[in-house]
Scaffold this active site. Structure first.
Site, PDB file in Angstrom:
ATOM      1  CE  LYS A  27      -1.544   1.766   4.026  1.00 49.17           C
ATOM      2  NZ  LYS A  27      -1.223   2.897   4.584  1.00 49.17           N
ATOM      3  CG  ASN A  28       2.381   2.494   3.519  1.00 49.41           C
ATOM      4  OD1 ASN A  28       1.307   3.152   3.231  1.00 49.41           O
ATOM      5  ND2 ASN A  28       2.994   2.255   4.753  1.00 49.41           N
ATOM      6  NE  ARG A  97      -0.918  11.303   7.204  1.00 51.07           N
ATOM      7  CZ  ARG A  97      -0.324  12.460   7.227  1.00 51.07           C
ATOM      8  NH1 ARG A  97      -1.041  13.609   7.399  1.00 51.07           N
ATOM      9  NH2 ARG A  97       0.862  12.400   6.693  1.00 51.07           N
ATOM     10  CB  CYS A 121      -4.771  10.000  11.391  1.00 53.32           C
ATOM     11  SG  CYS A 121      -2.963   9.459  11.670  1.00 53.32           S
ATOM     12  NE  ARG A 126       1.149  10.523   9.978  1.00 62.75           N
ATOM     13  CZ  ARG A 126       0.625   9.499   9.660  1.00 62.75           C
ATOM     14  NH1 ARG A 126      -0.502   8.871   9.986  1.00 62.75           N
ATOM     15  NH2 ARG A 126       1.116   8.959   8.402  1.00 62.75           N
ATOM     16  N   PRO A 127       2.394  16.415  11.200  1.00 65.86           N
ATOM     17  CG  PRO A 127       4.029  17.044  12.337  1.00 65.86           C
ATOM     18  CD  PRO A 127       3.091  15.921  12.375  1.00 65.86           C
ATOM     19  CB  ILE A 128       2.804  18.721   6.037  1.00 66.69           C
ATOM     20  CG1 ILE A 128       2.056  19.996   6.014  1.00 66.69           C
ATOM     21  CG2 ILE A 128       1.955  17.581   5.707  1.00 66.69           C
ATOM     22  CD1 ILE A 128       1.205  20.176   4.917  1.00 66.69           C
ATOM     23  CG  ASP A 129       7.381  20.213  10.141  1.00 68.97           C
ATOM     24  OD1 ASP A 129       6.486  19.343  10.138  1.00 68.97           O
ATOM     25  OD2 ASP A 129       8.608  20.575  10.735  1.00 68.97           O
ATOM     26  CG  ASP A 310       3.639   1.341   9.460  1.00 70.43           C
ATOM     27  OD1 ASP A 310       3.853   1.711   8.332  1.00 70.43           O
ATOM     28  OD2 ASP A 310       3.289   2.310  10.203  1.00 70.43           O
ATOM     29  CB  ILE A 332       7.946   6.529  14.103  1.00 64.03           C
ATOM     30  CG1 ILE A 332       9.276   5.722  13.860  1.00 64.03           C
ATOM     31  CG2 ILE A 332       7.522   7.247  12.901  1.00 64.03           C
ATOM     32  CD1 ILE A 332      10.584   6.315  13.654  1.00 64.03           C
ATOM     33  NE  ARG A 402      -6.499   4.630   6.066  1.00 62.05           N
ATOM     34  CZ  ARG A 402      -5.496   4.885   6.996  1.00 62.05           C
ATOM     35  NH1 ARG A 402      -5.598   4.860   8.301  1.00 62.05           N
ATOM     36  NH2 ARG A 402      -4.260   5.162   6.487  1.00 62.05           N
TER      37      ARG A 402
END
Ligand code: EPZ
Length: 421
Positions: A27-28, A97, A121, A126-129, A310, A332, A402
């Site tokens: 999936k990833n 996401r 989530c 889950r920042p995106i900086d 995971d 993580i 998912r």
């Protein structure tokens, strides 16, 4: 966006799992590869893809951008000739996401994009900086609005950037941003996860010129145009050990086909520490455990090639039956122990702190009704239910859908008694 009425698993525990499963593409790996397809205007086929909610939602986002994107008997057919940069609306990105992966490729091809903010989530905010800092370093003007970000490239996207943390998504986004360019992009302290390598192999199959993926320095030489390709991503290095964990917790013997020991090495180290015996074939892995699991005194999740975050909940479920105390430290994500609290309903003795949990093994778990709160935690609760001596219910299993294609069918084919209602 497809949304699932909240369904449940009913699990009759106490059965040993035996048998084998074929593992499909990760999936990833598939999610960023779908996003990267917008870099090309020719036909692309992605093979051996599991039918997952996240993947279906990603195809909806691609269609909203004008791409042809369809899922047919295990393959994805894409053509983004008629794609156009347009607002990827907030409702699309909130549902998925991974829509953040659209930033890089749309910028690379069209030079501008407005993306609804993906939001957090259950496992973290889950920042995106890192994504944004990286794009700015490569010459992109990024304006953060209330619930979206607007990006516009100044001239060609190129330059150098060192990630403050080897973020998988940020590495993938910046790789994709640098593909259609007149210059070269160099990413330092890049994530080394196999999904980054898969994305790089895919883009190179389209005519890209990426080197160093899988190491901490990735170099992207810009090209003018990409072509089509037929690509088969690597097998899912998290789905496979998840089913192996189901074999271990029920003291059975299970084989995963289509994957090699090398791909899941750090998980196999944990399984061997628990007392499992592992057989490695060219493209299969067999796990057997016929006694009570041993503890792992200290298990720490770290970026690849360390133990993957995971798989942390799934190993935690097995350790709840170990002879002694184990300690798991999660480095993580900031909130990945919700499953450990739910495990207590099965009679597990877990002591949850913020970044670690102590698990004192018990001899037997008892049936219970539990709630899945995130993808891997939900899988872990289902695995724990297999080891109870009675009937359990797992609620809100859309989280599990998912990331696992028909999870109950996979487990049933290994001998589990589990139904979806
Ligand atoms: C990918 O998420 C995976 N998802 C995750 O899998 C996986 O757990 C994670 O990598 C780590 O391996 C996909 O590939 C779709 P990160 P990603 O950016 O890219 C922080 C699953 O269960 N961070 O490496 O979002 C972040 O908050 C999912 O399949 C920043 O601070 O992970 C987290 O604490 C869960 N700023 C850490 O880095 C940023 O800009 C790792 O995140 C980006 C990330």
């Amino acid at each position: 966006m497809e949304n699932q009425v909240s369904q449940q698993f009913v699990v009759e525990g106490g059965r040993r799992l035996n048998g084998e499963l074929h593992i499909k593409a990760a999936k990833n790996a598939v999610l960023p590869i779908i996003a990267a397809s917008i870099l090309s205007s020719e036909d692309i086929i992605i093979q051996n893809v599991p039918d997952l909610l996240d993947i279906r939602n990603m195809l909806v986002i691609m269609q909203s951008l004008g791409c042809k994107a369809e899922f047919k008997n295990g393959n994805i057919y894409l053509n983004c000739r008629d794609a156009k940069a347009s607002l990827v609306t907030a409702d699309l990105t909130r549902a998925l996401r991974s829509s953040i992966f659209m930033l890089g490729p749309i910028l690379s091809r069209f030079g501008e994009v407005e993306l609804g903010l993906p939001g957090g989530c259950a496992i973290g905010k889950r920042p995106i900086d890192i994504h944004i800092d990286g794009l700015r370093a490569l010459g992109v003007k990024v304006e953060e609005k209330e619930c979206s970000i607007v990006c516009k490239k100044r001239k060609s996207i190129e330059g150098e950037f060192r990630l403050k943390f080897p973020s998988v998504g940020a590495t993938e986004n910046l790789i994709m941003a640098g593909v259609l360019s007149n210059g070269t992009t160099i990413i330092y302290n890049a994530a080394k996860e196999p999904e980054v390598v898969d994305l790089s192999n895919f883009i190179n199959a389209l005519g890209g010129r990426i080197t160093g993926a899988g190491t901490n320095t990735v170099v992207i030489k810009g090209v003018k145009k990409l072509y089509g390709a037929i690509y088969s991503p690597s097998a899912d290095r998290i789905a496979a050990p998840t089913y192996l964990a189901a074999g271990a917790i029920t003291r059975g013997c299970v084989t995963m086909r289509g994957i090699s020991c090398a791909t899941i090495g750090s998980c196999l180290n944990a399984f061997e520490a628990i007392g499992c015996s592992i057989i490695c074939g060219r493209d299969f892995v067999t796990l057997k455990l016929n006694r009570r699991p041993k503890t792992i005194s200290k298990l720490i999740t770290t970026p690849h090639p360390g133990f993957p975050t995971d798989m942390q909940p799934q190993i935690g479920a097995i350790l709840s039956l170990a002879k002694g105390t184990s300690i798991i430290t999660e480095t993580i994500f900031e909130n990945r122990f919700r499953y450990a609290l739910e495990l207590q309903k099965f009679g597990a003795l877990t002591n949850v702190a913020t970044q670690s949990t102590e698990i004192c093994g018990v001899k037997q778990l008892k049936p219970a009704e539990v709630v899945a709160e995130d993808l891997r935690g939900g899988a872990a609760l289902t695995i724990a239910a297999l080891a109870t001596n009675g009937k359990s219910i797992i609620k809100d299993i859309h989280h599990i859908d998912r990331g696992y294609e028909k999870f109950e069918e996979g487990l049933r084919s290994l001998g589990a008694s589990i139904v979806r209602i």
